[in-house]
Motif scaffolding. Sequence first.
Motif, PDB file in Angstrom:
ATOM      1  N   UNK A 145       0.825  -1.210   0.000  1.00 16.17           N
ATOM      2  CA  UNK A 145       0.000   0.000   0.000  1.00 16.17           C
ATOM      3  C   UNK A 145       0.860   1.262   0.000  1.00 16.17           C
ATOM      4  N   UNK A 146       1.930   1.263   0.781  1.00 15.92           N
ATOM      5  CA  UNK A 146       2.831   2.428   0.811  1.00 15.92           C
ATOM      6  C   UNK A 146       3.472   2.645  -0.556  1.00 15.92           C
ATOM      7  N   UNK A 147       3.849   1.576  -1.211  1.00 15.00           N
ATOM      8  CA  UNK A 147       4.447   1.688  -2.546  1.00 15.00           C
ATOM      9  C   UNK A 147       3.457   2.279  -3.536  1.00 15.00           C
ATOM     10  N   UNK A 148       2.219   1.805  -3.500  1.00 13.99           N
ATOM     11  CA  UNK A 148       1.183   2.338  -4.397  1.00 13.99           C
ATOM     12  C   UNK A 148       0.994   3.833  -4.153  1.00 13.99           C
ATOM     13  N   UNK A 153       1.465   9.300  -6.006  1.00 14.46           N
ATOM     14  CA  UNK A 153       1.362  10.709  -5.641  1.00 14.46           C
ATOM     15  C   UNK A 153       2.684  11.438  -5.495  1.00 14.46           C
ATOM     16  N   UNK A 154       3.773  10.817  -5.873  1.00 17.78           N
ATOM     17  CA  UNK A 154       5.054  11.518  -5.839  1.00 17.78           C
ATOM     18  C   UNK A 154       5.815  11.238  -7.125  1.00 17.78           C
ATOM     19  N   UNK A 155       6.953  11.875  -7.244  1.00 22.85           N
ATOM     20  CA  UNK A 155       7.812  11.642  -8.407  1.00 22.85           C
ATOM     21  C   UNK A 155       9.053  10.830  -8.021  1.00 22.85           C
TER      22      UNK A 155
END
Length: 175
Positions: A145-148, A153-155
């Motif tokens: 989930x953290x990876x998703x 939402x980041x680059x």
Amino acid sequence: MWATLADLAVHNAVWSLLAVGGMNATLADIQRYAVDTRHWVTAQQFVTFFSITQAAPGPNGMAVALIGFQAAGLAGALVTTVAKIVPSALVAYFVSDWVEQRNHSRIVTAIRRGLAPVTVGLLTSAAYVFARETDVNVIRVLATLATVVVVSWTRVNPIWLVMLGGLLGVVGVMR
């Protein structure tokens, strides 16, 4: 053995032609067939094979060669590799000029628009297969989930996440 080679050839040729959006789009069906139907590999081997080929340089679709090798030795690996590459390569070769000449036509635009949601659906099913096989405890689910979230939402370059996951595995956090 000939039946297995023929089976590998036919199914990989079909997967080659269905790999709209890349080979990963067909992972769910490959997993279903190679693991659940034919029992050529275990679910864990399947995930390992695709993880290795994702990390290695070269085409990520070469994991099917590992499945072919597991199913029928070196002949299986060769048949699988050829069957996975040749059909889509031939289609690309013969269709690319036609598409290039009609790149902005309504038909090419319609085909692209029609294939986009299909590709997203196939890739989502592949992600589900991998999550189902690897997310066996709370820590792994949270890591997925953290990876998703980070990728969505980041680059941040995903290679950093891969390296972090490897490091967490080495130190024993991901068991």
